[in-house]
Write a protein that holds these residues in place. Structure first.
Motif, PDB file in Angstrom:
ATOM      1  N   ILE A 273      -6.133 -10.223 -20.323  1.00 21.84           N
ATOM      2  CA  ILE A 273      -5.487  -9.206 -19.498  1.00 21.84           C
ATOM      3  C   ILE A 273      -6.006  -9.351 -18.073  1.00 21.84           C
ATOM      4  O   ILE A 273      -7.214  -9.257 -17.832  1.00 21.84           O
ATOM      5  N   VAL A 274      -5.093  -9.577 -17.141  1.00 16.00           N
ATOM      6  CA  VAL A 274      -5.438  -9.727 -15.731  1.00 16.00           C
ATOM      7  C   VAL A 274      -4.882  -8.523 -14.984  1.00 16.00           C
ATOM      8  O   VAL A 274      -3.669  -8.280 -15.001  1.00 16.00           O
ATOM      9  N   ILE A 275      -5.745  -7.752 -14.359  1.00 19.22           N
ATOM     10  CA  ILE A 275      -5.314  -6.612 -13.544  1.00 19.22           C
ATOM     11  C   ILE A 275      -5.316  -7.075 -12.087  1.00 19.22           C
ATOM     12  O   ILE A 275      -6.359  -7.430 -11.540  1.00 19.22           O
ATOM     13  N   GLN A 276      -4.122  -7.105 -11.499  1.00 18.91           N
ATOM     14  CA  GLN A 276      -3.929  -7.666 -10.161  1.00 18.91           C
ATOM     15  C   GLN A 276      -3.758  -6.553  -9.138  1.00 18.91           C
ATOM     16  O   GLN A 276      -2.833  -5.745  -9.208  1.00 18.91           O
TER      17      GLN A 276
ATOM     18  N   VAL B 262     -10.612   0.398  -4.117  1.00 25.64           N
ATOM     19  CA  VAL B 262     -11.208  -0.121  -5.351  1.00 25.64           C
ATOM     20  C   VAL B 262     -10.719   0.736  -6.506  1.00 25.64           C
ATOM     21  O   VAL B 262     -10.405   1.916  -6.333  1.00 25.64           O
ATOM     22  N   HIS B 263     -10.664   0.126  -7.707  1.00 23.76           N
ATOM     23  CA  HIS B 263     -10.172   0.838  -8.881  1.00 23.76           C
ATOM     24  C   HIS B 263     -11.041   0.512 -10.087  1.00 23.76           C
ATOM     25  O   HIS B 263     -11.055  -0.638 -10.543  1.00 23.76           O
ATOM     26  N   PRO B 264     -11.770   1.500 -10.627  1.00 23.76           N
ATOM     27  CA  PRO B 264     -12.504   1.274 -11.883  1.00 23.76           C
ATOM     28  C   PRO B 264     -11.539   1.397 -13.057  1.00 23.76           C
ATOM     29  O   PRO B 264     -11.048   2.492 -13.350  1.00 23.76           O
ATOM     30  N   PHE B 265     -11.248   0.297 -13.747  1.00 24.36           N
ATOM     31  CA  PHE B 265     -10.274   0.335 -14.841  1.00 24.36           C
ATOM     32  C   PHE B 265     -10.974   0.521 -16.178  1.00 24.36           C
ATOM     33  O   PHE B 265     -11.942  -0.178 -16.483  1.00 24.36           O
TER      34      PHE B 265
ATOM     35  N   HIS C 177      -6.293   2.564 -17.827  1.00 29.27           N
ATOM     36  CA  HIS C 177      -5.969   3.239 -16.572  1.00 29.27           C
ATOM     37  C   HIS C 177      -7.117   3.147 -15.576  1.00 29.27           C
ATOM     38  O   HIS C 177      -8.276   2.892 -15.944  1.00 29.27           O
ATOM     39  N   CYS C 178      -6.781   3.381 -14.320  1.00 28.66           N
ATOM     40  CA  CYS C 178      -7.804   3.583 -13.302  1.00 28.66           C
ATOM     41  C   CYS C 178      -8.502   4.902 -13.604  1.00 28.66           C
ATOM     42  O   CYS C 178      -7.846   5.897 -13.939  1.00 28.66           O
TER      43      CYS C 178
ATOM     44  N   VAL D 121       0.105   2.317 -21.154  1.00 30.64           N
ATOM     45  CA  VAL D 121      -0.062   2.596 -22.580  1.00 30.64           C
ATOM     46  C   VAL D 121       0.144   1.306 -23.354  1.00 30.64           C
ATOM     47  O   VAL D 121       1.125   0.592 -23.152  1.00 30.64           O
ATOM     48  N   TRP D 122      -0.809   1.013 -24.250  1.00 34.19           N
ATOM     49  CA  TRP D 122      -0.786  -0.209 -25.057  1.00 34.19           C
ATOM     50  C   TRP D 122      -0.633   0.183 -26.513  1.00 34.19           C
ATOM     51  O   TRP D 122      -1.327   1.104 -26.993  1.00 34.19           O
TER      52      TRP D 122
END
Length: 588
Positions: free
Chosen positions: A443-446, A457-460, A530-531, A544-545
């Protein structure tokens, strides 16, 4: 428990205990049932860091009480919503609720919220190997800014030896109320929440403005003894703040845990913590000789210095480390910062942390599919929304929790795996990311540049299962380049990692950094990714997965979970009835 705390009047119901449905048991939680923990959530005025604010509290405090559970045991935690108009859930951040999916506490995915003046019994069963640092928090709106608390999972014998421990719970303090912030973020025109006014430690702090009185409030204190070793459990329960922190004259910190998993010892001088992240470090106290030398030089207490990062302005707050016989002034900050903390270290700890024991990290050859989640921002009629692959996910979409929707209409609402694979991973009709059990996902969060050319910045954070963090970088993900960086490493399992910004500005929509995970799909269910910045969640930065086929996800069958499928249904207690609950675990 001898009676319903809401009322002594109980409407008679047919007892459903113990009936077996789909291999699970239905139990009627009447007066004969005693929960292991009771949390009562209410909204009231509270003063923290000398600021009065109307806030949602757990058992009358913020943070709420620290919970300590043993791995391998089943616990029932009763959560009362004592509020008159607000909904509530409780999420057990970092724990997998795969066995008890309606206990995950995510109203957009797994359960109807607890209605006002109702209560809900959550079933938790920390697995063997889950020992570590977690926390619980509401997953409704902006409530988690104050409605949270430490959750510690204990094992019979810790992997590391230490003489004592302290929990360090970090949280933000906003001058606006939750309601004002939520309305502003989702209204026309958009109104920003404002920046945090303080970063609190265990709910304590003093005003950061130098001319503001601190009468009646104080910094948190942590008592330690010379030459003893302490485990410090850091919990990033902030709503917005990404912080850097360190101790005055104590730079001998050893990381031993990240997000509930033990690591090999790793020496650091400071920590970076985003919202949702947790770390345990070992700190060795100074010798008596060192303390006497410091006191001769006018130092009789030591500060924990905390600074926010990657916001328009940086904020600094403190707590105090105390030794016996030292000073105890907790109402005044130091005249000048006692330590110099670095600016954001991009990729901090990436490729460096190692698991304490082998963790079955999947190699590239095992990866069955790669999914890229591209984060973009749009402004439509002054409403600001975050999108993932072109779509947001908010409390208004879908109109019911997605797992509930699947049980209600499990044919039309279940995502098409084939469609998702053909179109990059998402089934657009349901806005979900399906996967089959046994797959190994990369999974790549771009990240991309936001409207107006700015970056954040986003803490996922991932619900449902811990992923293997395989690093981050600038621009777009390069498979071969990252494989070279992974050589000789042993990625650790995490549940929250940082999507960094590599510049302060750029061209709208341009690629601006990535974070990559690998995940073994083993936990059937519906899970949020989510962030963890509360403002961004409210503005749509959630996905949602759906893990597993229809039979995997809906394994209980509708009759057994009927009480969970309506708002205020039979699985939720109130003043006139006890709840009827599915028991997923029955300990001997």
């Amino acid at each position: 428990m001898t009676q319903n705390p809401f009322s002594t009047v109980i409407t008679p119901l047919i007892l459903l205990i113990p009936s077996i449905v789909s291999g699970y048991q239905l139990h009627y939680h009447d007066e004969s049932f005693t929960p292991d923990v009771v949390l009562r959530v209410a909204a009231t005025n509270i003063s923290r860091a000398c600021l009065d604010r109307y806030s949602v509290l757990v058992n009358g405090t913020s943070p709420g009480p620290e919970l300590r559970l043993r791995e391998g045991r089943t616990y029932w935690i009763r959560v009362y919503n004592d509020m008159d108009v607000q909904n509530l859930t409780m999420h057990w951040h970092g724990l997998s609720m795969a066995a008890s999916p309606f206990s995950d506490g995510s109203p957009q995915a797994s359960q109807w919220p607890i209605a006002p003046q109702h209560f809900f019994d959550y079933e938790l069963h920390p697995d063997i190997g889950d020992a570590g640092t977690y926390f619980y928090h509401s997953h409704i709106g902006f409530q988690a800014v104050s409605a949270s608390g430490a959750l510690i999972i204990e094992e019979p014998e810790p992997a590391y030896e230490y003489d004592g421990e302290h929990t360090i719970h970090l949280s933000d303090l906003f001058e606006k109320t939750d309601d004002e912030i939520e309305k502003g973020l989702t209204s026309t025109p958009f109104v920003w929440s404002g920046e945090t006014s303080n970063v609190l430690v265990n709910g304590q702090g003093i005003p950061v403005e130098p001319d503001t009185s601190s009468d009646g409030c104080s910094m948190a204190t942590f008592l330690v003894e010379p030459e003893k070793v302490y485990r410090l459990r850091f919990i990033g329960a902030t709503a917005l703040s990404f912080v850097s922190l360190g101790f005055q004259s104590h730079n001998n910190l050893t990381i031993i845990e990240a997000d509930g998993h033990y690591t090999k010892p790793f020496e650091v001088e400071y920590l970076q913590i985003g919202s949702g992240q947790r770390f345990s470090v070992l700190l060795r106290g100074k010798s008596q000789e060192e303390l006497e030398q410091d006191r001769a030089n006018g130092i009789d207490q030591y500060f924990l210095q905390i600074e926010t990062r990657d916001r328009p302005t940086s904020l600094r707050s403190y707590a105090v480390l105390l030794y016996p016989g030292g000073g105890n002034d907790t109402s005044a900050m130091p005249a000048s910062p006692p330590i110099t903390l670095p600016n954001t270290t991009l990729g901090w700890l990436d490729y460096q942390l190692r698991p304490l024991t082998p963790n079955n990290f999947p190699t590239l050859s095992e990866v069955t599919r790669r999914v890229t989640v591209t984060i973009t921002q749009i402004i439509d009629n002054t409403v600001v929304t975050w999108l993932q692959n072109g779509f947001p996910w908010t409390e208004k979409f879908p109109p019911m929790p997605y797992l509930v929707a699947l049980y209600d209409d499990n044919i039309s609402m279940f995502p098409s795996y084939d469609v998702a694979v053909a179109y990059g991973g998402m089934d657009d009709s349901t806005r979900t990311f399906p996967a089959k059990l046994g797959e190994v996902l990369e999974i790549v969060i771009q990240n991309t540049v936001e409207v107006g050319g700015i970056l954040n910045v986003h803490p996922f954070h991932a619900h449902g299962a811990h992923f293997y963090d395989i690093g981050s970088g600038n621009g777009t993900y390069d498979l071969q380049e990252n494989e070279e960086r992974l050589k000789g490493t042993e990625p650790v399992r995490r549940d929250t990692t940082m999507l960094y910004r590599y510049a302060r500005s750029g061209i709208d929509g341009a690629p601006a950094g990535w974070r990559a995970w690998r995940l073994r799909v083993t936990n059937a269910g519906v899970w949020l990714v989510h962030c963890h910045i509360l403002q961004h969640m409210l503005m749509g930065m959630q996905t949602v997965w759906v893990f597993g086929d229809r039979d995997d996800v809906l394994r209980l069958g509708t009759p057994s979970v009927q009480g969970y499928l309506s708002y205020g249904g039979a699985a939720y207690g109130n003043s006139s009835r006890w709840p009827t609950c599915v028991h997923y675990w029955d300990d001997d």
